[in-house]
Design a protein around this motif. Structure first.
Motif, PDB file in Angstrom:
ATOM      1  N   ARG A 314       0.837  -1.200   0.000  1.00  0.00           N
ATOM      2  CA  ARG A 314       0.000   0.000   0.000  1.00  0.00           C
ATOM      3  C   ARG A 314       0.870   1.248   0.000  1.00  0.00           C
ATOM      4  NH1 ARG A 314      -4.173  -0.032   4.671  1.00  0.00           N
ATOM      5  NH2 ARG A 314      -2.444  -0.944   5.793  1.00  0.00           N
ATOM      6  N   ALA A 315       0.431   2.232  -0.759  1.00  0.00           N
ATOM      7  CA  ALA A 315       1.226   3.452  -0.901  1.00  0.00           C
ATOM      8  C   ALA A 315       1.163   4.326   0.340  1.00  0.00           C
ATOM      9  CB  ALA A 315       0.750   4.237  -2.120  1.00  0.00           C
ATOM     10  N   ILE A 316       0.021   4.326   1.037  1.00  0.00           N
ATOM     11  CA  ILE A 316      -0.189   5.250   2.150  1.00  0.00           C
ATOM     12  C   ILE A 316      -0.717   4.474   3.350  1.00  0.00           C
ATOM     13  CG2 ILE A 316      -1.307   7.384   2.908  1.00  0.00           C
ATOM     14  CD1 ILE A 316      -1.831   8.031  -0.026  1.00  0.00           C
ATOM     15  N   LEU A 317      -0.030   4.575   4.462  1.00  0.00           N
ATOM     16  CA  LEU A 317      -0.508   3.962   5.694  1.00  0.00           C
ATOM     17  C   LEU A 317      -1.545   4.886   6.341  1.00  0.00           C
ATOM     18  CD1 LEU A 317       2.851   2.627   7.167  1.00  0.00           C
ATOM     19  CD2 LEU A 317       1.079   1.334   5.986  1.00  0.00           C
ATOM     20  N   PRO A 318      -2.491   4.326   7.078  1.00  0.00           N
ATOM     21  CA  PRO A 318      -3.557   5.156   7.640  1.00  0.00           C
ATOM     22  C   PRO A 318      -3.059   6.234   8.591  1.00  0.00           C
ATOM     23  CG  PRO A 318      -3.643   2.918   8.512  1.00  0.00           C
ATOM     24  CD  PRO A 318      -2.702   2.893   7.364  1.00  0.00           C
ATOM     25  N   GLU A 319      -1.996   5.923   9.358  1.00  0.00           N
ATOM     26  CA  GLU A 319      -1.489   6.935  10.286  1.00  0.00           C
ATOM     27  C   GLU A 319      -0.856   8.111   9.548  1.00  0.00           C
ATOM     28  OE1 GLU A 319       1.433   3.362  10.549  1.00  0.00           O
ATOM     29  OE2 GLU A 319      -0.721   3.715  10.258  1.00  0.00           O
ATOM     30  N   VAL A 320      -0.330   7.862   8.342  1.00  0.00           N
ATOM     31  CA  VAL A 320       0.219   8.950   7.521  1.00  0.00           C
ATOM     32  C   VAL A 320      -0.922   9.783   6.948  1.00  0.00           C
ATOM     33  CG1 VAL A 320       1.489   9.473   5.408  1.00  0.00           C
ATOM     34  CG2 VAL A 320       2.340   7.726   6.977  1.00  0.00           C
ATOM     35  N   TRP A 321      -1.918   9.119   6.404  1.00  0.00           N
ATOM     36  CA  TRP A 321      -3.050   9.848   5.826  1.00  0.00           C
ATOM     37  C   TRP A 321      -3.764  10.684   6.886  1.00  0.00           C
ATOM     38  CZ3 TRP A 321      -4.214  11.111   1.082  1.00  0.00           C
ATOM     39  CH2 TRP A 321      -5.490  11.590   0.794  1.00  0.00           C
ATOM     40  N   ALA A 322      -3.829  10.181   8.115  1.00  0.00           N
ATOM     41  CA  ALA A 322      -4.536  10.868   9.189  1.00  0.00           C
ATOM     42  C   ALA A 322      -3.886  12.199   9.567  1.00  0.00           C
ATOM     43  CB  ALA A 322      -4.629   9.970  10.420  1.00  0.00           C
ATOM     44  N   SER A 450      -3.525  11.790 -19.650  1.00  0.00           N
ATOM     45  CA  SER A 450      -3.145  10.452 -20.103  1.00  0.00           C
ATOM     46  C   SER A 450      -2.878   9.540 -18.910  1.00  0.00           C
ATOM     47  CB  SER A 450      -1.887  10.530 -20.970  1.00  0.00           C
ATOM     48  OG  SER A 450      -1.471   9.237 -21.357  1.00  0.00           O
ATOM     49  N   GLN A 451      -3.466   8.349 -18.931  1.00  0.00           N
ATOM     50  CA  GLN A 451      -3.383   7.442 -17.789  1.00  0.00           C
ATOM     51  C   GLN A 451      -2.140   6.551 -17.901  1.00  0.00           C
ATOM     52  OE1 GLN A 451      -6.000   7.647 -15.209  1.00  0.00           O
ATOM     53  NE2 GLN A 451      -6.000   9.529 -16.426  1.00  0.00           N
ATOM     54  N   SER A 452      -1.000   7.168 -17.832  1.00  0.00           N
ATOM     55  CA  SER A 452       0.260   6.426 -17.903  1.00  0.00           C
ATOM     56  C   SER A 452       1.163   6.868 -16.763  1.00  0.00           C
ATOM     57  CB  SER A 452       0.955   6.660 -19.244  1.00  0.00           C
ATOM     58  OG  SER A 452       1.453   7.986 -19.328  1.00  0.00           O
ATOM     59  N   GLU A 453       2.134   6.004 -16.423  1.00  0.00           N
ATOM     60  CA  GLU A 453       3.058   6.320 -15.324  1.00  0.00           C
ATOM     61  C   GLU A 453       3.830   7.611 -15.601  1.00  0.00           C
ATOM     62  OE1 GLU A 453       2.769   3.411 -16.782  1.00  0.00           O
ATOM     63  OE2 GLU A 453       2.404   1.880 -15.227  1.00  0.00           O
ATOM     64  N   ARG A 454       4.091   7.887 -16.860  1.00  0.00           N
ATOM     65  CA  ARG A 454       4.856   9.095 -17.198  1.00  0.00           C
ATOM     66  C   ARG A 454       4.187  10.347 -16.652  1.00  0.00           C
ATOM     67  NH1 ARG A 454       5.345  11.564 -23.325  1.00  0.00           N
ATOM     68  NH2 ARG A 454       6.432  13.498 -22.746  1.00  0.00           N
ATOM     69  N   PHE A 455       2.870  10.430 -16.763  1.00  0.00           N
ATOM     70  CA  PHE A 455       2.155  11.633 -16.336  1.00  0.00           C
ATOM     71  C   PHE A 455       1.808  11.609 -14.852  1.00  0.00           C
ATOM     72  CE2 PHE A 455       1.555  11.506 -20.896  1.00  0.00           C
ATOM     73  CZ  PHE A 455       1.785  12.821 -21.266  1.00  0.00           C
ATOM     74  N   LEU A 487      -4.807   2.348  -2.304  1.00  0.00           N
ATOM     75  CA  LEU A 487      -3.879   2.745  -3.361  1.00  0.00           C
ATOM     76  C   LEU A 487      -2.551   2.006  -3.258  1.00  0.00           C
ATOM     77  CD1 LEU A 487      -3.390   4.836  -5.714  1.00  0.00           C
ATOM     78  CD2 LEU A 487      -2.343   6.297  -3.967  1.00  0.00           C
ATOM     79  N   THR A 488      -2.119   1.420  -4.355  1.00  0.00           N
ATOM     80  CA  THR A 488      -0.764   0.886  -4.472  1.00  0.00           C
ATOM     81  C   THR A 488      -0.084   1.577  -5.644  1.00  0.00           C
ATOM     82  OG1 THR A 488      -1.372  -0.942  -5.949  1.00  0.00           O
ATOM     83  CG2 THR A 488      -1.528  -1.344  -3.580  1.00  0.00           C
ATOM     84  N   ILE A 489       1.181   1.278  -5.835  1.00  0.00           N
ATOM     85  CA  ILE A 489       1.964   1.933  -6.884  1.00  0.00           C
ATOM     86  C   ILE A 489       2.422   0.900  -7.901  1.00  0.00           C
ATOM     87  CG2 ILE A 489       4.093   3.187  -7.386  1.00  0.00           C
ATOM     88  CD1 ILE A 489       3.852   4.441  -4.606  1.00  0.00           C
ATOM     89  N   LYS A 490       2.196   1.209  -9.164  1.00  0.00           N
ATOM     90  CA  LYS A 490       2.778   0.397 -10.235  1.00  0.00           C
ATOM     91  C   LYS A 490       3.927   1.191 -10.853  1.00  0.00           C
ATOM     92  CE  LYS A 490      -0.645   1.983 -13.661  1.00  0.00           C
ATOM     93  NZ  LYS A 490      -1.637   1.569 -14.667  1.00  0.00           N
ATOM     94  N   ARG A 491       4.957   0.484 -11.274  1.00  0.00           N
ATOM     95  CA  ARG A 491       6.167   1.123 -11.793  1.00  0.00           C
ATOM     96  C   ARG A 491       6.463   0.582 -13.192  1.00  0.00           C
ATOM     97  NH1 ARG A 491       6.744   0.288  -6.337  1.00  0.00           N
ATOM     98  NH2 ARG A 491       7.729   1.936  -5.113  1.00  0.00           N
ATOM     99  N   ASN A 492       6.909   1.466 -14.074  1.00  0.00           N
ATOM    100  CA  ASN A 492       7.334   0.997 -15.388  1.00  0.00           C
ATOM    101  C   ASN A 492       8.849   0.794 -15.394  1.00  0.00           C
ATOM    102  OD1 ASN A 492       8.518   3.538 -15.652  1.00  0.00           O
ATOM    103  ND2 ASN A 492       6.981   4.317 -17.088  1.00  0.00           N
ATOM    104  N   GLY A 498       2.782   5.054 -11.093  1.00  0.00           N
ATOM    105  CA  GLY A 498       1.387   5.305 -11.397  1.00  0.00           C
ATOM    106  C   GLY A 498       0.492   4.656 -10.364  1.00  0.00           C
ATOM    107  N   PRO A 499      -0.777   5.066 -10.292  1.00  0.00           N
ATOM    108  CA  PRO A 499      -1.690   4.501  -9.291  1.00  0.00           C
ATOM    109  C   PRO A 499      -2.226   3.141  -9.727  1.00  0.00           C
ATOM    110  CG  PRO A 499      -2.839   6.127 -10.612  1.00  0.00           C
ATOM    111  CD  PRO A 499      -1.413   6.128 -11.085  1.00  0.00           C
ATOM    112  N   ALA A 500      -2.408   2.271  -8.753  1.00  0.00           N
ATOM    113  CA  ALA A 500      -3.051   0.970  -8.966  1.00  0.00           C
ATOM    114  C   ALA A 500      -3.784   0.630  -7.690  1.00  0.00           C
ATOM    115  CB  ALA A 500      -2.022  -0.100  -9.322  1.00  0.00           C
ATOM    116  N   LYS A 501      -4.755  -0.274  -7.790  1.00  0.00           N
ATOM    117  CA  LYS A 501      -5.489  -0.675  -6.593  1.00  0.00           C
ATOM    118  C   LYS A 501      -5.110  -2.087  -6.196  1.00  0.00           C
ATOM    119  CE  LYS A 501      -9.748  -2.284  -8.848  1.00  0.00           C
ATOM    120  NZ  LYS A 501     -11.231  -2.179  -8.838  1.00  0.00           N
TER     121      LYS A 501
END
Length: 538
Positions: A314-322, A450-455, A487-492, A498-501
């Motif tokens: 996961r990209a963000i832990l709840p204590e960070v988001w809080a 554009s829904q790509s990691e570049r952007f 939210l998780t992170i996908k990498r090229n 880029g965002p992924a679930k």
């Protein structure tokens, strides 16, 4: 993670009464007394001595059997999930809970069916054999129960306890009062039928309990992954403020995401019995093997540190988001940026508004996000947490089998009338017509994203840093917090992000819209002429 279970319990002692629950110390104490007075060890140096629960085990029993429905007095938790490192004593603990449900539940269930369930009957029989051996060692239990090779019967109530596997005869027509799901990490897709039969078979029981006890799985453990993720969110609800599921008790012990599995100080997080009933030397042996043999690192992480191997993080832990839970500033008249992500017709849609401001020389963002779904969807809108989001007005439900682009567009127009939204980004996959209408008929400045990691690379890295610094202010929106946790992170190949679930029904549309809005903030930063909201390049 186990500290969150305690925080949840303490929070519920103050607040759960308003939701119809009470805590009964009498029920909790009698459950503990049954285990410690009637159950005996039968292995190793502890043989013929009473089972004395460790502090964490006491807490689990205390919560499972103490929490009650105020109106009926029946058990609050219909399910329990315990995920913990190996050698904690899962089998023994499961056996005493099964015996308690069979012979000493309060109120006692007539015709109770109690099962130890696993992928194979031989695996399920491991818990059963522990229970059988304890009955034979206890004069009190032996006098009440008929012990046979594959079943323990309680004639007084016409009840029984037996092992059950996917290879057992007669898995249809089950009517369980108590279930122990053993080592869920070993369950695969072919076992989903048994999994669902167990979960749905106890609907007419007064206070059934389905208890899962397992170690962490791997990428093949799809059923475990679903249950574990749900249980994690349930216990993390104490941080997000959302009531996720009042009927699930969750107790998870594992090292944290940023912990070093070779750090001895971290090991006790995965097994609270380390140094007591579990020898530290066994962990040191596993760690030394992993140092010498890289292929053994996954074994150390999974079995000793209780962390899923080869998984998306996961990209963000709840204590960070809080850290961004403080109220957002008034948006009326402010300059900001917007984005909308429509998703598929029966999925989620979201609109995000980002209002930058300077705080101590750094950019902070006030974030306002609204999400939509539709009534006729596969999502379980009547269950937590979605039901809570709907009740709070954070998730809007469109009637029918699709999300109304008209409703979403009207919200965008309303927001543009309150604030100066300088530009709007959108995902062109499903919102092209809506974007053209807003541009042509209402003068919106529209940008197809554009829904790509570049952007996404720069906005996602910026968003993560701002969240860590407490500079992403979202007002404690619980629906958005849930999506942030998905939210998780996908990498090229260029390490662009880029965002992924994480999969399943866990949505991230609100976070996708947030990232597009943040991208607009970054892009237009150079053009700002308003000193108050000037955005430095990041």
């Amino acid at each position: 993670m186990q500290r969150l279970a305690v925080k949840r319990h303490l929070k519920d002692l103050k607040e759960a009464g308003a939701r119809g629950f009470v805590f009964s110390e009498a029920h909790a104490l009698e459950a503990i007394e049954f285990i410690e007075r009637c159950c005996q060890h039968y292995k190793a140096e502890w043989a013929r001595t009473p089972v004395i629960l460790e502090p964490d085990q006491l807490f689990i029993v205390w919560c499972l059997f103490g929490w009650r429905h105020a109106e009926t007095g029946f058990r609050r938790f219909g399910k329990g999930y315990i995920c913990i490192a190996r050698k904690w004593g899962k089998t023994l603990f499961a056996a005493v809970i099964a015996l308690l449900l069979l012979v000493f539940d309060n109120p006692l269930e007539e015709g109770a069916e109690v099962y130890s369930v696993a992928t194979k009957e031989d695996q399920a029989a491991i818990v059963f054999r522990d229970a059988r051996a304890m009955v034979l060692k206890s004069a009190a239990l032996k006098a009440r129960l008929d012990v046979k090779k594959k079943v323990i019967e309680y004639p007084e109530t016409n009840s029984f306890f037996r092992p059950l596997g996917s290879d057992s005869d007669g898995t249809d027509g089950l009517f369980p009062h108590g279930v122990i799901k053993d080592e869920l990490h070993a369950w695969r897709g072919i076992h989903r039928g048994l999994h669902e039969k167990i979960d749905t078979g106890s609907g007419s029981r007064r206070q059934p309990l389905i208890l899962t006890i397992t170690t962490a799985g791997d990428d093949k453990s799809e059923i475990w992954a679903e249950e574990d993720d749900y249980a994690v969110r349930c216990v993390e609800s104490v941080l997000t403020g959302a009531v996720f599921d009042d009927t699930l008790f969750s107790f998870i012990c594992r090292i944290d995401d940023d912990d070093d599995p070779f750090d001895e100080a971290c090991w006790i997080k995965a097994n609270p019995h380390l140094g007591r009933t579990v020898k530290v030397s066994s962990y040191r042996t596993a760690a030394n093997e992993a140092r010498r043999k890289p292929s053994a690192i996954s074994k150390l992480r999974r079995y000793y540190c209780n962390v899923k191997t080869a998984s998306a993080t996961r990209a963000i832990l709840p204590e960070v988001w809080a850290k961004g839970n403080s109220p957002i500033l008034e948006m009326k008249g402010r300059s900001g940026f917007g984005a909308f992500d429509m998703g598929r017709n029966s999925d989620f849609a979201a609109v995000a508004l980002a209002f930058p401001r300077m705080v101590d020389g750094q950019m902070s963002i006030d974030l306002k996000v609204r999400s939509w779904t539709c009534r006729d969807t596969d999502l379980k809108l009547y269950q937590a947490p979605l039901a809570q989001f709907i009740e709070r007005g954070e998730l809007i439900v469109c009637e029918g089998d699709s999300i109304s682009q008209r409703e979403v567009a009207e919200y965008c127009i309303e927001m543009a009338g309150l604030a100066e939204i300088r530009s709007w980004a959108y995902d062109p996959s499903f919102a092209k017509l809506m974007a053209e209408m807003l541009q042509d008929d209402h003068g919106f400045s529209i940008f197809p994203f554009s829904q790509s990691e570049r952007f996404y690379n720069e906005p996602i890295r910026t968003m993560l840093q701002m969240a860590k610094d407490g500079r992403l202010i979202h007002g404690g929106d619980t629906c958005l917090a849930w999506q942030a946790g998905n939210l998780t992170i996908k990498r090229n190949g260029k390490d662009e992000w880029g965002p992924a679930k994480i999969g399943g029904p866990f949505k991230i549309d609100g976070m996708v819209a947030t990232l597009m809005a943040i991208s607009e903030c970054l892009y237009h930063g150079r053009e700002s002429t308003d000193d108050e909201y000037e955005i430095p390049l990041i």
